[in-house]
Design a protein around this motif. Structure first.
Motif, PDB file in Angstrom:
ATOM      1  N   VAL A 100      71.210  11.709  57.263  1.00 44.20           N
ATOM      2  CA  VAL A 100      71.028  11.795  55.815  1.00 44.20           C
ATOM      3  C   VAL A 100      70.286  10.560  55.295  1.00 44.20           C
ATOM      4  CG1 VAL A 100      72.251  11.792  53.610  1.00 44.20           C
ATOM      5  CG2 VAL A 100      72.977  13.337  55.429  1.00 44.20           C
ATOM      6  N   SER A 101      70.513   9.406  55.922  1.00 40.04           N
ATOM      7  CA  SER A 101      69.809   8.187  55.513  1.00 40.04           C
ATOM      8  C   SER A 101      68.313   8.268  55.820  1.00 40.04           C
ATOM      9  CB  SER A 101      70.420   6.954  56.188  1.00 40.04           C
ATOM     10  OG  SER A 101      70.390   7.076  57.594  1.00 40.04           O
ATOM     11  N   ASP A 102      67.908   9.172  56.718  1.00 40.71           N
ATOM     12  CA  ASP A 102      66.484   9.401  56.955  1.00 40.71           C
ATOM     13  C   ASP A 102      65.861  10.188  55.808  1.00 40.71           C
ATOM     14  OD1 ASP A 102      66.641   8.133  59.421  1.00 40.71           O
ATOM     15  OD2 ASP A 102      67.055   9.998  60.513  1.00 40.71           O
ATOM     16  N   ILE A 103      66.700  10.915  55.083  1.00 37.23           N
ATOM     17  CA  ILE A 103      66.232  11.685  53.928  1.00 37.23           C
ATOM     18  C   ILE A 103      66.238  10.828  52.677  1.00 37.23           C
ATOM     19  CG2 ILE A 103      66.724  13.694  52.472  1.00 37.23           C
ATOM     20  CD1 ILE A 103      68.048  14.962  54.988  1.00 37.23           C
ATOM     21  N   ASP A 104      67.329  10.097  52.474  1.00 32.88           N
ATOM     22  CA  ASP A 104      67.464   9.177  51.339  1.00 32.88           C
ATOM     23  C   ASP A 104      68.106   7.894  51.859  1.00 32.88           C
ATOM     24  OD1 ASP A 104      68.072   7.700  49.091  1.00 32.88           O
ATOM     25  OD2 ASP A 104      68.879   9.386  47.954  1.00 32.88           O
ATOM     26  N   PRO A 105      67.338   6.811  52.028  1.00 32.83           N
ATOM     27  CA  PRO A 105      67.868   5.558  52.596  1.00 32.83           C
ATOM     28  C   PRO A 105      69.055   4.984  51.840  1.00 32.83           C
ATOM     29  CG  PRO A 105      65.473   5.520  52.574  1.00 32.83           C
ATOM     30  CD  PRO A 105      65.890   6.727  51.788  1.00 32.83           C
ATOM     31  N   SER A 106      69.215   5.349  50.563  1.00 35.99           N
ATOM     32  CA  SER A 106      70.341   4.810  49.795  1.00 35.99           C
ATOM     33  C   SER A 106      71.662   5.420  50.247  1.00 35.99           C
ATOM     34  CB  SER A 106      70.150   5.057  48.296  1.00 35.99           C
ATOM     35  OG  SER A 106      70.295   6.435  47.976  1.00 35.99           O
ATOM     36  N   LEU A 107      71.614   6.551  50.945  1.00 36.98           N
ATOM     37  CA  LEU A 107      72.821   7.220  51.419  1.00 36.98           C
ATOM     38  C   LEU A 107      73.122   6.738  52.831  1.00 36.98           C
ATOM     39  CD1 LEU A 107      72.048  10.806  50.094  1.00 36.98           C
ATOM     40  CD2 LEU A 107      73.189   8.920  48.919  1.00 36.98           C
ATOM     41  N   GLY A 142      76.171  25.785  64.382  1.00 38.46           N
ATOM     42  CA  GLY A 142      75.670  24.918  63.322  1.00 38.46           C
ATOM     43  C   GLY A 142      76.052  23.473  63.562  1.00 38.46           C
ATOM     44  N   PHE A 143      75.343  22.589  62.882  1.00 39.75           N
ATOM     45  CA  PHE A 143      75.646  21.161  62.933  1.00 39.75           C
ATOM     46  C   PHE A 143      75.453  20.601  61.526  1.00 39.75           C
ATOM     47  CE2 PHE A 143      75.105  16.657  63.546  1.00 39.75           C
ATOM     48  CZ  PHE A 143      75.901  16.352  64.639  1.00 39.75           C
ATOM     49  N   ALA A 144      76.462  19.900  61.017  1.00 38.24           N
ATOM     50  CA  ALA A 144      76.422  19.359  59.663  1.00 38.24           C
ATOM     51  C   ALA A 144      76.579  17.851  59.680  1.00 38.24           C
ATOM     52  CB  ALA A 144      77.532  19.978  58.805  1.00 38.24           C
ATOM     53  N   THR A 145      75.891  17.189  58.765  1.00 40.34           N
ATOM     54  CA  THR A 145      76.014  15.743  58.613  1.00 40.34           C
ATOM     55  C   THR A 145      75.949  15.405  57.132  1.00 40.34           C
ATOM     56  OG1 THR A 145      75.108  13.614  59.368  1.00 40.34           O
ATOM     57  CG2 THR A 145      73.521  15.346  58.841  1.00 40.34           C
ATOM     58  N   SER A 146      76.583  14.301  56.736  1.00 44.27           N
ATOM     59  CA  SER A 146      76.645  13.928  55.328  1.00 44.27           C
ATOM     60  C   SER A 146      76.349  12.453  55.142  1.00 44.27           C
ATOM     61  CB  SER A 146      78.033  14.240  54.737  1.00 44.27           C
ATOM     62  OG  SER A 146      78.335  15.607  54.820  1.00 44.27           O
ATOM     63  N   GLY A 147      76.005  12.085  53.916  1.00 44.59           N
ATOM     64  CA  GLY A 147      75.783  10.681  53.601  1.00 44.59           C
ATOM     65  C   GLY A 147      75.998  10.408  52.133  1.00 44.59           C
ATOM     66  N   ARG A 148      76.478   9.207  51.827  1.00 41.93           N
ATOM     67  CA  ARG A 148      76.638   8.773  50.448  1.00 41.93           C
ATOM     68  C   ARG A 148      76.384   7.265  50.383  1.00 41.93           C
ATOM     69  NH1 ARG A 148      82.741  10.158  51.178  1.00 41.93           N
ATOM     70  NH2 ARG A 148      83.711   8.112  51.574  1.00 41.93           N
ATOM     71  N   PRO A 149      76.350   6.669  49.196  1.00 39.49           N
ATOM     72  CA  PRO A 149      75.985   5.253  49.089  1.00 39.49           C
ATOM     73  C   PRO A 149      77.021   4.285  49.656  1.00 39.49           C
ATOM     74  CG  PRO A 149      75.632   6.383  46.999  1.00 39.49           C
ATOM     75  CD  PRO A 149      76.415   7.308  47.864  1.00 39.49           C
ATOM     76  N   VAL A 259      61.990  16.898  55.466  1.00 41.93           N
ATOM     77  CA  VAL A 259      62.330  15.999  56.563  1.00 41.93           C
ATOM     78  C   VAL A 259      62.976  16.781  57.708  1.00 41.93           C
ATOM     79  CG1 VAL A 259      63.769  14.043  57.262  1.00 41.93           C
ATOM     80  CG2 VAL A 259      62.555  13.979  55.073  1.00 41.93           C
ATOM     81  N   THR A 260      63.863  17.711  57.354  1.00 47.05           N
ATOM     82  CA  THR A 260      64.571  18.471  58.392  1.00 47.05           C
ATOM     83  C   THR A 260      63.626  19.382  59.161  1.00 47.05           C
ATOM     84  OG1 THR A 260      66.589  18.423  57.045  1.00 47.05           O
ATOM     85  CG2 THR A 260      66.504  20.003  58.854  1.00 47.05           C
TER      86      THR A 260
END
Length: 425
Positions: A100-107, A142-149, A259-260
């Motif tokens: 997720v940080s590859d999509i939005d570095p702040s996450l 399926g494969f899931a991943t998450s990100g937050r600040p 990105v994905t």
């Protein structure tokens, strides 16, 4: 050669004890004789955070208390090749999908989430999956991943990105429409607004204003990219102050899709009739990993092997661990009753151990009897869910992270894992 059942469960090792916020339930074990074998290893003297000059020390495996745990390498096997193949396909996805940080570095913080899945997944209870089987005909894995600040889930927003494989392009497209129609498991008003992306008109997008959640399902070939934005901070503001906030930005969904899809250009889904032939144990990593005993209630149990990139989905701070993986040449990580890392060489393994076993919340305790190579600690920190005890031990180019609720159980697991590595050379 003995064998053990291959299995895999949803969940994540949330990194607190250096290489993990390691959680486990209470386990009672009995002591049995260990294999009789003496090996030479390099021991780090002292208990400080810095590695001290190494000295040669002989570890007699016959002196180790390994309880009822396995002490020899065991080849994994399975009684359900079809299920195993689907789960292995999910691991292949994990090695390919972006962080997720590859999509939005702040996450840059990875929260707990289900990773590999072949059953209905509500991603934290946010989706309505009552009709998942009907909505996802032809679903494979399926494969899931998450990100937050940050660690605080109430700050900013969380982006969940999941990829699902299907047996045909038509099945993936049909599932996108059906899942979007099923929608959210709403806390309040059932109001949901459909949205459309001008960049990706094929994406099925819904927005729940009262939930402050936006979700998108984008089919591409036999893959379905699911992206969900949970604006927890906006939800809190609206609930507390009644102040209207802006909806989740569509440009973030567009970026997640871009990105994905770019990262998955070279990913080739395995044909359904070839799933049973996927390799079960990458480079013999599971063979060297302490297996979970039958019925072991260790939380977030996960059995399988991921490459360097895939393993970054399993840590809370992927940017930090990417640097460590690169520095130490870590290429594979396996998950069983322990987390086993393969580094470049013995010196790199020691660097990995030194880095991950040090934290202000980890207070050094004695190692298991007969195993001075292990670096063990008791967790004293703010996370009430963290397993209180952890050990880190290396052998050659391998480093194992072991955890437990009980100190004696921890020592037996650590000793058994060391014996497996020493016997597997």
């Amino acid at each position: 050669m003995s064998h053990r059942e291959f299995g895999i469960g949803g969940g994540k090792f949330d990194m607190r004890h250096g290489f993990g916020r390691l959680r486990s339930a209470r386990i009672t074990v009995r002591t049995v004789a260990a294999a009789v074998l003496a090996v030479s290893v390099m021991v780090s003297a002292g208990c400080g955070s810095d590695s001290q000059p190494a000295q040669e020390e002989t570890v007699d495996l016959s002196k180790l208390d390994t309880g009822s745990f396995a002490t020899k390498p065991q080849d994994p096997t399975t009684s359900d090749p079809e299920k195993r193949g689907r789960l292995l396909e999910g691991l292949r996805l994990g090695n390919a999908v972006p962080l997720v940080s590859d999509i939005d570095p702040s996450l840059s913080y990875n929260p707990d989430s289900t990773l590999v899945f072949i059953e209905p997944n509500s991603f934290g209870g946010h989706l309505n999956v009552d009709h998942f089987a009907d909505d996802t005909k032809g679903f494979i894995a399926g494969f899931a991943t998450s990100g937050r600040p940050s660690e605080d889930p109430a700050l900013g927003y969380t982006l969940t990105n999941a990829i699902m494989t299907f047996d045909s392009e038509a099945a993936a497209t049909s599932a996108a429409t059906a899942l979007a129609h099923t929608g959210f498991a709403l806390r309040g008003s059932p109001e949901v607004d459909p949205l459309q992306s001008s960049q990706h008109p094929a994406a099925q997008i819904i927005w729940a204003p009262t939930e402050q959640r936006l979700a998108s399902w984008f089919p591409t070939g036999k893959l379905l990219i699911f992206s969900m934005i949970d604006q927890a901070e906006n939800y809190s503001v609206e609930q507390t102050f009644g102040v209207a906030t802006e909806p989740a930005p569509l440009d973030l969904v567009d970026k997640a899709i871009n990105v994905t899809t770019d990262r998955l250009k070279t990913f080739q889904p395995t044909p359904p009739d070839k799933l049973a032939g996927l390799p079960l144990d990458t480079d013999g990593m599971l063979r060297l990993t302490l297996p979970r005993p039958a019925g072991d209630p260790t939380a977030n149990a996960f059995t399988g092997v991921l490459d360097q990139h895939g393993a970054l989905h399993m840590v809370n701070k992927p940017i930090k661990y990417r640097e460590l993986f690169d520095k130490t040449g870590t290429d594979l990580v396996s998950y069983g009753a322990v987390v086993l890392v393969r580094t470049r060489d013995t010196a790199s393994a020691q660097t990995f151990l030194d880095t991950t076993s040090t934290s202000r919340f980890l207070h050094r305790i004695d190692p298991p009897t007969g195993l001075p190579t292990a670096r063990c600690s008791k967790y004293k920190g703010p996370d009430e869910h963290a397993a209180p005890f952890a050990c880190y031990v290396s052998y050659g180019r391998y480093v194992a992270t072991v955890w437990s609720q009980q100190q004696q159980d921890l020592y037996q697991r650590t000793s058994a894992q060391y014996a497996i590595l020493a016997s597997g050379k």
